[in-house]
Design a protein around this motif. Sequence first.
Motif, mmCIF file in Angstrom:
data_model
loop_
_atom_site.group_PDB
_atom_site.id
_atom_site.type_symbol
_atom_site.label_atom_id
_atom_site.label_comp_id
_atom_site.label_asym_id
_atom_site.label_seq_id
_atom_site.Cartn_x
_atom_site.Cartn_y
_atom_site.Cartn_z
ATOM 1 N N TRP A 128 0.842 -1.208 0.000
ATOM 2 C CA TRP A 128 0.000 0.000 0.000
ATOM 3 C C TRP A 128 0.873 1.253 0.000
ATOM 4 O O TRP A 128 0.567 2.228 -0.691
ATOM 5 N N GLN A 129 1.983 1.232 0.736
ATOM 6 C CA GLN A 129 2.878 2.382 0.763
ATOM 7 C C GLN A 129 3.579 2.585 -0.586
ATOM 8 O O GLN A 129 3.916 3.717 -0.952
ATOM 9 N N GLN A 148 2.091 2.134 -3.437
ATOM 10 C CA GLN A 148 1.072 2.871 -4.193
ATOM 11 C C GLN A 148 1.000 4.331 -3.729
ATOM 12 O O GLN A 148 0.870 5.248 -4.546
ATOM 13 N N ARG A 149 1.086 4.533 -2.411
ATOM 14 C CA ARG A 149 1.069 5.892 -1.873
ATOM 15 C C ARG A 149 2.286 6.695 -2.330
ATOM 16 O O ARG A 149 2.189 7.889 -2.604
ATOM 17 N N LEU A 150 3.432 6.032 -2.409
ATOM 18 C CA LEU A 150 4.650 6.710 -2.863
ATOM 19 C C LEU A 150 4.502 7.159 -4.314
ATOM 20 O O LEU A 150 4.879 8.286 -4.665
ATOM 21 N N ARG A 151 3.953 6.298 -5.151
ATOM 22 C CA ARG A 151 3.737 6.677 -6.551
ATOM 23 C C ARG A 151 2.780 7.863 -6.646
ATOM 24 O O ARG A 151 2.999 8.791 -7.432
ATOM 25 N N TRP A 152 1.708 7.829 -5.825
ATOM 26 C CA TRP A 152 0.757 8.936 -5.827
ATOM 27 C C TRP A 152 1.421 10.234 -5.369
ATOM 28 O O TRP A 152 1.214 11.284 -5.967
ATOM 29 N N LYS A 153 2.243 10.158 -4.297
ATOM 30 C CA LYS A 153 2.863 11.366 -3.771
ATOM 31 C C LYS A 153 3.880 11.936 -4.760
ATOM 32 O O LYS A 153 3.973 13.167 -4.922
ATOM 33 N N ASN A 199 6.907 13.695 2.419
ATOM 34 C CA ASN A 199 6.877 12.462 1.647
ATOM 35 C C ASN A 199 7.717 11.417 2.378
ATOM 36 O O ASN A 199 8.911 11.262 2.124
ATOM 37 N N HIS A 216 6.762 8.150 2.523
ATOM 38 C CA HIS A 216 6.251 6.837 2.124
ATOM 39 C C HIS A 216 7.368 5.842 1.838
ATOM 40 O O HIS A 216 7.188 4.635 2.061
ATOM 41 N N TYR A 234 8.335 4.440 5.105
ATOM 42 C CA TYR A 234 7.271 3.567 5.595
ATOM 43 C C TYR A 234 7.298 2.204 4.890
ATOM 44 O O TYR A 234 7.162 1.164 5.540
ATOM 45 N N LEU A 235 7.463 2.215 3.564
ATOM 46 C CA LEU A 235 7.423 0.934 2.847
ATOM 47 C C LEU A 235 8.630 0.064 3.212
ATOM 48 O O LEU A 235 8.522 -1.157 3.305
#
Length: 271
Positions: A42-43, A45-50, A226, A228, A231-232
Motif C-alpha cells: 500500500w505504501q 502505491q502511496r509513494l507513486r501517488w505522492k 513524503n 512513504h 514507511y514501505l
Amino acid sequence: MYSRRLDADDSVSEAEWKSRLYSWKTLLMCTVPLVAFGLGTWQVQRLRWKLALLDDVNDRMHRRPIALPLRVTQDEINQNEYRRVIVHGVFDHSKEMLVGPRSLEGEPGYIVVTPLVREDGSRILISRGWIRRDLKDPKTRPQSQPADPLTVIAFVRRATAKNRFMPEPSPEQNEWFSIDLDIMSKYADTQPVLLDVIQPDSVTTSIQSAKNGLPIGVPFQVDIRNNHLQYLITWYTLAAITSGMLFYTLRKPESATAKIRRLRSKAGRFS
C-alpha cells in the motif's frame, strides 16, 4: 527395544509439532507478515501517488503567473492550488487578522491575514506572512499598513482541514488560533478564497522586511511531506523478519532416528 523407544520419541515430537502448527497462536503469527507485506505494498502505491502529486505541484508553481478571476469558484481553486496568481487591490486593514501564535526559526509571532478589496469591490483574503510577536499592534509597524492600491503575487491555496485540538476562534475578540476559511471569510465579508504571498528569493529581503515590520511571506517552494519510502521499507523489513521468525518457529523438528544417522555419518568422516 531401542528402536521402539526412538519411534516413540519421534511420534511425541511429531504430535507436538502438529499441535503447534495447527494452533490459534500460529494463525495469529501468520497474519503479522501478511499484514506487514500488505501495508508495504500500500505504501508503494502511496509513494507513486505522492511523487505524481509533487511533480504536478512543481509544474504548477513554475508556470507563469496568471490573473485571478474576479469571481472564483471552488473548482478553480482546486485546479490551480499552488499556482501563482496576480491580484490588484487595496488592503482593508480594519479587518486584519493575526493567526497564532506561530514561530519562525524559534521566534514567536503571528501570521497576518488581511482582506484585499479588488477593482470591482469583491474581496478575498491574503495571507501576507509572518511578523514578530512584539509587532502585534499595527501601530508598531506602519510600513505594513499601505493605503495605496498595490499588486500582489501569491499562491492559490485550498482551505486546510480544521484541527480539532485547536481552540475555537473568537471573531468578536479578533482571536484566531488557526486559519478557518469559512469563519474568517464571513468575519471579513470576503469570498472564501485565500492566497499566500510569496517572499522574494532573498535572505537580505526577508531580514529587511522583518526589521521594517513587514510580514515575511512563504518561500517559493512547497514543503509537502513524503515519508512513504521510509514507511514501505519499514513494513517490508518487518514482513521479512516476521516471516523468518515464523519459519524458524514452525519448522518440522528433526526426528531422533534422522539425528542419530546424521551424527553417525559425521563421526564416520572423522574416523
